[in-house]
Design a protein around this motif. Structure first.
Motif, mmCIF file in Angstrom:
data_model
loop_
_atom_site.group_PDB
_atom_site.id
_atom_site.type_symbol
_atom_site.label_atom_id
_atom_site.label_comp_id
_atom_site.label_asym_id
_atom_site.label_seq_id
_atom_site.Cartn_x
_atom_site.Cartn_y
_atom_site.Cartn_z
ATOM 1 N N ALA A 9 0.771 -1.319 -0.015
ATOM 2 C CA ALA A 9 0.089 0.169 0.014
ATOM 3 C C ALA A 9 1.000 1.319 -0.190
ATOM 4 C CB ALA A 9 -0.920 -0.094 1.355
ATOM 5 N N TYR A 10 1.864 1.238 0.811
ATOM 6 C CA TYR A 10 2.900 2.245 0.627
ATOM 7 C C TYR A 10 3.460 2.554 -0.594
ATOM 8 C CZ TYR A 10 7.091 5.291 2.566
ATOM 9 O OH TYR A 10 7.652 6.180 2.599
ATOM 10 N N ASP A 11 3.901 1.639 -1.355
ATOM 11 C CA ASP A 11 4.445 1.540 -2.762
ATOM 12 C C ASP A 11 3.439 2.279 -3.532
ATOM 13 O OD1 ASP A 11 6.830 0.867 -1.786
ATOM 14 O OD2 ASP A 11 6.642 -1.536 -2.515
ATOM 15 N N HIS A 12 2.150 1.758 -3.432
ATOM 16 C CA HIS A 12 0.996 2.014 -4.101
ATOM 17 C C HIS A 12 0.568 3.540 -4.048
ATOM 18 C CE1 HIS A 12 -2.997 1.949 -6.265
ATOM 19 N NE2 HIS A 12 -3.663 2.316 -5.340
ATOM 20 N N ALA A 13 0.913 4.121 -2.594
ATOM 21 C CA ALA A 13 0.523 5.590 -2.493
ATOM 22 C C ALA A 13 1.652 6.320 -3.029
ATOM 23 C CB ALA A 13 0.570 5.653 -0.975
ATOM 24 N N LYS A 14 2.728 5.721 -2.784
ATOM 25 C CA LYS A 14 4.014 6.870 -3.698
ATOM 26 C C LYS A 14 3.959 6.877 -4.924
ATOM 27 C CE LYS A 14 7.595 4.349 -1.559
ATOM 28 N NZ LYS A 14 8.484 3.903 -1.153
ATOM 29 N N SER A 15 3.300 5.491 -5.605
ATOM 30 C CA SER A 15 3.238 5.821 -7.149
ATOM 31 C C SER A 15 2.131 6.643 -7.381
ATOM 32 C CB SER A 15 2.891 4.120 -7.501
ATOM 33 O OG SER A 15 2.675 4.102 -8.917
ATOM 34 N N LEU A 16 1.124 6.679 -6.687
ATOM 35 C CA LEU A 16 -0.119 7.642 -6.870
ATOM 36 C C LEU A 16 0.410 9.069 -6.814
ATOM 37 C CD1 LEU A 16 -3.090 5.857 -4.972
ATOM 38 C CD2 LEU A 16 -2.855 5.872 -7.584
ATOM 39 N N ALA A 17 1.424 9.291 -5.806
ATOM 40 C CA ALA A 17 1.775 10.733 -5.706
ATOM 41 C C ALA A 17 2.575 11.142 -6.884
ATOM 42 C CB ALA A 17 2.502 10.762 -4.328
ATOM 43 N N LYS A 18 3.449 10.179 -7.280
ATOM 44 C CA LYS A 18 4.396 10.468 -8.535
ATOM 45 C C LYS A 18 3.430 10.781 -9.803
ATOM 46 C CE LYS A 18 8.256 8.102 -6.806
ATOM 47 N NZ LYS A 18 8.985 6.831 -6.728
ATOM 48 N N ASP A 19 2.510 10.053 -10.011
ATOM 49 C CA ASP A 19 1.501 10.020 -11.137
ATOM 50 C C ASP A 19 0.601 11.133 -11.036
ATOM 51 O OD1 ASP A 19 2.955 7.867 -12.328
ATOM 52 O OD2 ASP A 19 1.584 6.668 -11.714
ATOM 53 N N LYS A 20 0.642 11.854 -9.898
ATOM 54 C CA LYS A 20 -0.388 13.066 -9.551
ATOM 55 C C LYS A 20 -1.742 12.516 -9.476
ATOM 56 C CE LYS A 20 2.327 16.820 -10.965
ATOM 57 N NZ LYS A 20 3.614 16.484 -11.367
ATOM 58 N N GLN A 21 -1.911 11.380 -9.000
ATOM 59 C CA GLN A 21 -3.203 10.664 -8.702
ATOM 60 C C GLN A 21 -3.810 10.865 -7.290
ATOM 61 O OE1 GLN A 21 -5.257 9.430 -11.058
ATOM 62 N NE2 GLN A 21 -3.662 10.577 -12.308
ATOM 63 N N PHE A 22 -3.578 12.181 -6.836
ATOM 64 C CA PHE A 22 -4.031 12.639 -5.284
ATOM 65 C C PHE A 22 -4.823 13.748 -5.398
ATOM 66 C CE2 PHE A 22 -0.817 9.838 -3.283
ATOM 67 C CZ PHE A 22 -1.131 9.972 -2.010
ATOM 68 N N LYS A 23 -5.940 13.936 -4.589
ATOM 69 C CA LYS A 23 -6.605 14.919 -4.247
ATOM 70 C C LYS A 23 -5.855 15.783 -3.271
ATOM 71 C CE LYS A 23 -10.995 13.451 -5.672
ATOM 72 N NZ LYS A 23 -12.560 13.744 -5.627
ATOM 73 N N LEU A 24 -5.516 16.929 -3.411
ATOM 74 C CA LEU A 24 -4.787 17.679 -2.407
ATOM 75 C C LEU A 24 -5.835 18.585 -1.623
ATOM 76 C CD1 LEU A 24 -1.863 19.092 -4.835
ATOM 77 C CD2 LEU A 24 -1.905 17.102 -3.047
ATOM 78 N N ASP A 25 -6.349 17.960 -0.724
ATOM 79 C CA ASP A 25 -7.521 18.617 0.006
ATOM 80 C C ASP A 25 -6.952 18.944 1.272
ATOM 81 O OD1 ASP A 25 -7.194 15.975 0.569
ATOM 82 O OD2 ASP A 25 -9.229 15.207 -0.146
#
Length: 116
Positions: A9-25
């Motif tokens: 999950a940590y690797d998945h989250a880092k990948s999402l961050a790198k791919d800008k697949q985050f909501k910056l709420d």
């Protein structure tokens, strides 16, 4: 109960961050943004428990792998990760002395803050 960092999950989250697949709420938004029980169950039915696990930074290795209660500290809505979810994970992990999860969430928050 032995809760530890879910490295997948940590690797998945880092990948999402790198791919800008985050909501910056914002910090307090998680109560409105986190998936409901019905949304969790629908996601599991469609994608399976392994995919569900990738959205939780904690794993309780004393729970059965088929039990969704095995996975702790959600950080996203199954489409995107949420900054508010990462902050909630960091705070809850710190309260419960789960240092590895707290440090991982802190690192993710730093990654997201750089994107803001």
């Amino acid at each position: 109960m032995t809760v530890k960092l879910n490295k997948k999950a940590y690797d998945h989250a880092k990948s999402l961050a790198k791919d800008k697949q985050f909501k910056l709420d914002e910090m307090g938004d998680w109560s409105e943004h986190q998936p409901s029980t019905d949304q969790e169950n629908a996601f599991i039915e469609k994608h399976g428990m392994d995919e569900y696990a990738k959205w939780h930074l904690g794993v309780d290795d004393e729970q059965d792998e088929s039990n969704k209660g095995r996975y702790k500290f959600p950080f996203g809505d199954f489409k995107k990760a949420h900054r508010c979810g990462v902050i909630a994970v960091k705070m809850r992990a710190a309260q419960r002395d789960y240092d590895d999860i707290e440090k991982a969430a802190d690192h993710l928050k730093d990654m997201l803050d750089e994107l803001m």
